[in-house]
Structures are given as C-alpha cells and as structure tokens.
Design an enzyme around this catalytic site. Structure first.
Site, PDB file in Angstrom:
ATOM      1  N   ASP A  14       0.855  -1.176   0.000  1.00  0.00           N
ATOM      2  CA  ASP A  14       0.000   0.000   0.000  1.00  0.00           C
ATOM      3  C   ASP A  14       0.902   1.240   0.000  1.00  0.00           C
ATOM      4  OD1 ASP A  14      -2.392   1.606   0.470  1.00  0.00           O
ATOM      5  OD2 ASP A  14      -1.671   1.781   2.530  1.00  0.00           O
ATOM      6  N   ASP A  16      -0.232   5.180   1.161  1.00  0.00           N
ATOM      7  CA  ASP A  16      -0.493   6.050   2.310  1.00  0.00           C
ATOM      8  C   ASP A  16      -0.603   5.242   3.595  1.00  0.00           C
ATOM      9  OD1 ASP A  16      -0.563   8.815   1.682  1.00  0.00           O
ATOM     10  OD2 ASP A  16      -2.388   8.521   0.535  1.00  0.00           O
TER      11      ASP A  16
END
Length: 238
Positions: A14, A16
């Site tokens: 991922d 953020d």
C-alpha cells in the site's frame, strides 16, 4: 527479539500509511472540503476513510453520485492533499515512514518489468499517487496499481490481484504490506499473506482483521531480494 522469515515471489505494498505519512495533509484536504460540504463530520470520516478510494469516500460522506462529478471532485480532493502537504511542516507534509528507506534501498533495483519483485497498490488516483511518491522520494515501480485501474477498490481483492498479475506471479505467493483494515481484507481476499502495520489505526482495529503478522511499522520488517523473489523477515514483539 524473535523473528520469522519466509520467501515470496513479490511484495505488494500500500502507499499512504504504509510507505508515506500524509495524515496531516489529508486532514487539511477534508477541512477544505467541509467548506463545500458543511454537513460532513471530518473527525468521523478520518476514523473510517483510510485505505478507501477517494471516489468511494466522497460518495459515502459527501453524497456525490454523479460519476463525472465524482471524478472531478476526487481530483480536486487529492490536489488539495498536495496543496496542504506543501503548506504543512515547512513543505514536508508527505514523508517516508520508518523502515521504508531500507526497504526501498533493497527493492528499488528490482522494480522493472517484465518481472518486478514488488508493486505499489494504492487507493489513491494516479495523479495524486505519483505526486505523493515524488514528494516523499519513493521510487516508482513499473507494477503500479491506482484507483482508476480497478473496478472495485479495497476491501475487494482487485488491487492486489492486479498487483500480483503485473509482477507475473500468483497472489498466494505474495505478501501484502498494509496499515488499514480495508487493505488487509483486500490482501486476504486476494489470497496473499498479510503484514499489518500500526501506523494509522489502533491495535484493536488491526487485530480485528487478523493479518498474518502485526508490527509497529516497516522498521520491524527486513527484506532481501533473491534471484526468484524476496526473503521477508518479520521481527516480532516479545
């Protein structure tokens, strides 16, 4: 400190909350949007929106249903994050999280197609994601999945299924790095091994979705590229 080492064909990360910290900038963007949507509860949104595509958040919290308007507002929101980041902490509102530099130093040389060993799979749009990675100094992998690339975002498996496909490997032979419950569920639904990070959610929230491993951040994870994949070592808490 005990540790567990395992081999994967690819690492799917991922963005953020996993690689970069943009919380202050995201809060600033929601404050901007409250001027246009005064009914929204920013505190409530921040507690539940992380890891979810901007279009889905705007549909849920702002009540936007028109597809064209959603696209325009999503772009405006994510540009508001960038603007907020430029005005936060002396222009450093999007920064690397602990352990990311070491991970990137190891993974970055193996980012190129046709057989990259890692991918970024984010709920952000391409415009924002590329800008955020540049601001934080994260190299751009060839295997790069953004919100526009999938029909359904996290917690559905689509982002990580596509990430594995772009790396040319089976998802069950990948590990997902995630800080959000929605992202962990996405990785699990794709059949991947999951490492949860305590960078944006409480331990209770992350334990509830049962990642295979749960650590404070990527400083508790080390990686070593091999000829045919990545050896991942998770340093567990005592």
């Amino acid at each position: 400190m005990p540790s567990v080492t395992f081999h994967v064909d690819a690492v799917l990360a991922d963005m953020d909350g996993t690689l970069v910290d943009s919380k202050a900038a995201v809060e600033g963007a929601w404050d901007v949007f409250k001027l246009s949507y005064p009914h929204i509860d920013v505190t409530q949104i921040l507690s539940s929106s992380h890891g979810v595509r901007t279009t889905d958040n705007l549909r849920i919290h702002c009540g936007i249903t028109d597809p064209d308007e959603l696209e325009r507002e999503a772009e405006r929101f994510e540009m508001a994050i960038v603007t907020s980041a430029s005005a936060t902490n002396g222009g450093s509102g999007i920064v690397l999280l602990p352990g990311v530099k070491a991970a990137m130093d190891e993974l970055a040389p193996r980012k190129a197609l046709p057989n990259p060993l890692w991918a970024i799979c984010t709920s952000a749009t391409r415009i924002y994601a590329t800008t955020a990675l540049k601001l934080a100094g994260v190299p751009m992998p060839d295997a790069f999945v953004v919100a526009e690339d999938v029909a359904q975002g996290k917690p559905y498996p689509d982002p990580y299924l596509l990430g594995a496909k772009l790396c040319g490997v089976k998802p069950e032979n990948c590990v997902v790095l995630e800080d959000a419950p929605a992202g962990v569920r996405s990785g699990q639904a794709a059949g991947c091994k999951t490492i949860g990070l305590l960078t944006s959610h409480s331990r209770e929230q992350m334990e509830a979705v049962k990642p295979d491993f749960l650590v404070k951040d990527l400083s508790s994870v080390s990686m070593k590229c091999t000829e045919n994949g990545v050896d991942v070592t998770v340093h567990l808490e005592d």
